[in-house]
Write a protein that holds these residues in place. Structure first.
Motif, short mmCIF file in Angstrom:
data_model
loop_
_atom_site.label_atom_id
_atom_site.label_comp_id
_atom_site.label_asym_id
_atom_site.label_seq_id
_atom_site.Cartn_x
_atom_site.Cartn_y
_atom_site.Cartn_z
N ASN A 48 0.82 -1.21 0.00
CA ASN A 48 0.00 0.00 0.00
C ASN A 48 0.86 1.27 0.00
O ASN A 48 0.47 2.29 0.53
N TRP A 49 2.07 1.19 -0.60
CA TRP A 49 2.97 2.33 -0.72
C TRP A 49 3.47 2.40 -2.16
O TRP A 49 3.90 1.40 -2.74
N CYS A 50 3.42 3.58 -2.75
CA CYS A 50 3.84 3.75 -4.14
C CYS A 50 4.66 5.03 -4.26
O CYS A 50 4.19 6.13 -3.93
N LEU A 51 5.91 4.89 -4.71
CA LEU A 51 6.80 6.04 -4.85
C LEU A 51 6.24 7.07 -5.83
O LEU A 51 6.29 8.27 -5.57
N MET A 52 5.70 6.61 -6.96
CA MET A 52 5.15 7.54 -7.95
C MET A 52 4.01 8.37 -7.35
O MET A 52 3.90 9.57 -7.60
N GLU A 53 3.17 7.74 -6.54
CA GLU A 53 2.09 8.48 -5.90
C GLU A 53 2.63 9.53 -4.94
O GLU A 53 2.13 10.66 -4.89
N ASN A 54 3.67 9.18 -4.20
CA ASN A 54 4.30 10.17 -3.30
C ASN A 54 4.87 11.35 -4.08
O ASN A 54 4.74 12.50 -3.67
N ILE A 55 5.52 11.06 -5.20
CA ILE A 55 6.08 12.13 -6.03
C ILE A 55 4.97 13.03 -6.56
O ILE A 55 5.08 14.27 -6.52
N LEU A 56 3.89 12.43 -7.05
CA LEU A 56 2.78 13.23 -7.57
C LEU A 56 2.16 14.11 -6.50
O LEU A 56 1.81 15.26 -6.75
N ARG A 57 2.02 13.57 -5.29
CA ARG A 57 1.44 14.37 -4.20
C ARG A 57 2.35 15.54 -3.83
O ARG A 57 1.87 16.62 -3.51
N LYS A 58 3.66 15.32 -3.88
CA LYS A 58 4.60 16.41 -3.55
C LYS A 58 4.57 17.54 -4.58
O LYS A 58 4.90 18.67 -4.25
N ILE A 59 4.19 17.22 -5.82
CA ILE A 59 4.12 18.29 -6.83
C ILE A 59 2.72 18.90 -6.88
O ILE A 59 2.45 19.72 -7.75
N GLY A 60 1.84 18.46 -5.97
CA GLY A 60 0.56 19.14 -5.84
C GLY A 60 -0.67 18.41 -6.34
O GLY A 60 -1.76 18.97 -6.31
N VAL A 61 -0.54 17.18 -6.80
CA VAL A 61 -1.72 16.41 -7.23
C VAL A 61 -2.43 15.92 -5.99
O VAL A 61 -1.81 15.42 -5.06
N ARG A 62 -3.76 16.05 -5.98
CA ARG A 62 -4.48 15.63 -4.78
C ARG A 62 -4.54 14.11 -4.69
O ARG A 62 -4.57 13.40 -5.69
N GLY A 63 -4.53 13.60 -3.47
CA GLY A 63 -4.55 12.18 -3.23
C GLY A 63 -5.94 11.59 -3.35
O GLY A 63 -6.91 12.28 -3.61
N GLY A 64 -6.03 10.29 -3.16
CA GLY A 64 -7.31 9.61 -3.19
C GLY A 64 -7.38 8.59 -4.28
O GLY A 64 -6.50 8.48 -5.13
N CYS A 65 -8.46 7.81 -4.25
CA CYS A 65 -8.66 6.73 -5.23
C CYS A 65 -9.43 7.20 -6.43
O CYS A 65 -10.19 8.06 -6.41
#
Length: 69
Positions: free
Chosen positions: A52-69
């Motif tokens: 349940n951990w994804c590096l690409m998702e972490n990178i996207l969140r750091k550049i401002g993309v909102r989280g969620g499914c």
């Protein structure tokens, strides 16, 4: 668009691109070593499903993309 949706789009695009570059019958063929990249993406998707951990998702969140499914 949510980070998880972008992760799926990016992963799918990279898989298709690496297959196009790595399969000898493809008009875009470069080297069959591109298939290792396809396997790498598959392993990362498998790992993110288990942990349940994804590096690409972490990178996207750091550049401002909102989280969620």
């Amino acid at each position: 668009m949510t980070s998880w949706k972008l992760v799926r789009i990016i992963a799918g695009l990279l898989i298709l691109l690496s297959l196009a570059l790595g399969v000898a019958e493809s008009p875009l063929f470069v080297s069959q070593y591109w298939l290792y990249f396809t396997a790498f993406i598959g392993v990362n998707l498998f790992q993110s499903g288990l942990t349940n951990w994804c590096l690409m998702e972490n990178i996207l969140r750091k550049i401002g993309v909102r989280g969620g499914c």
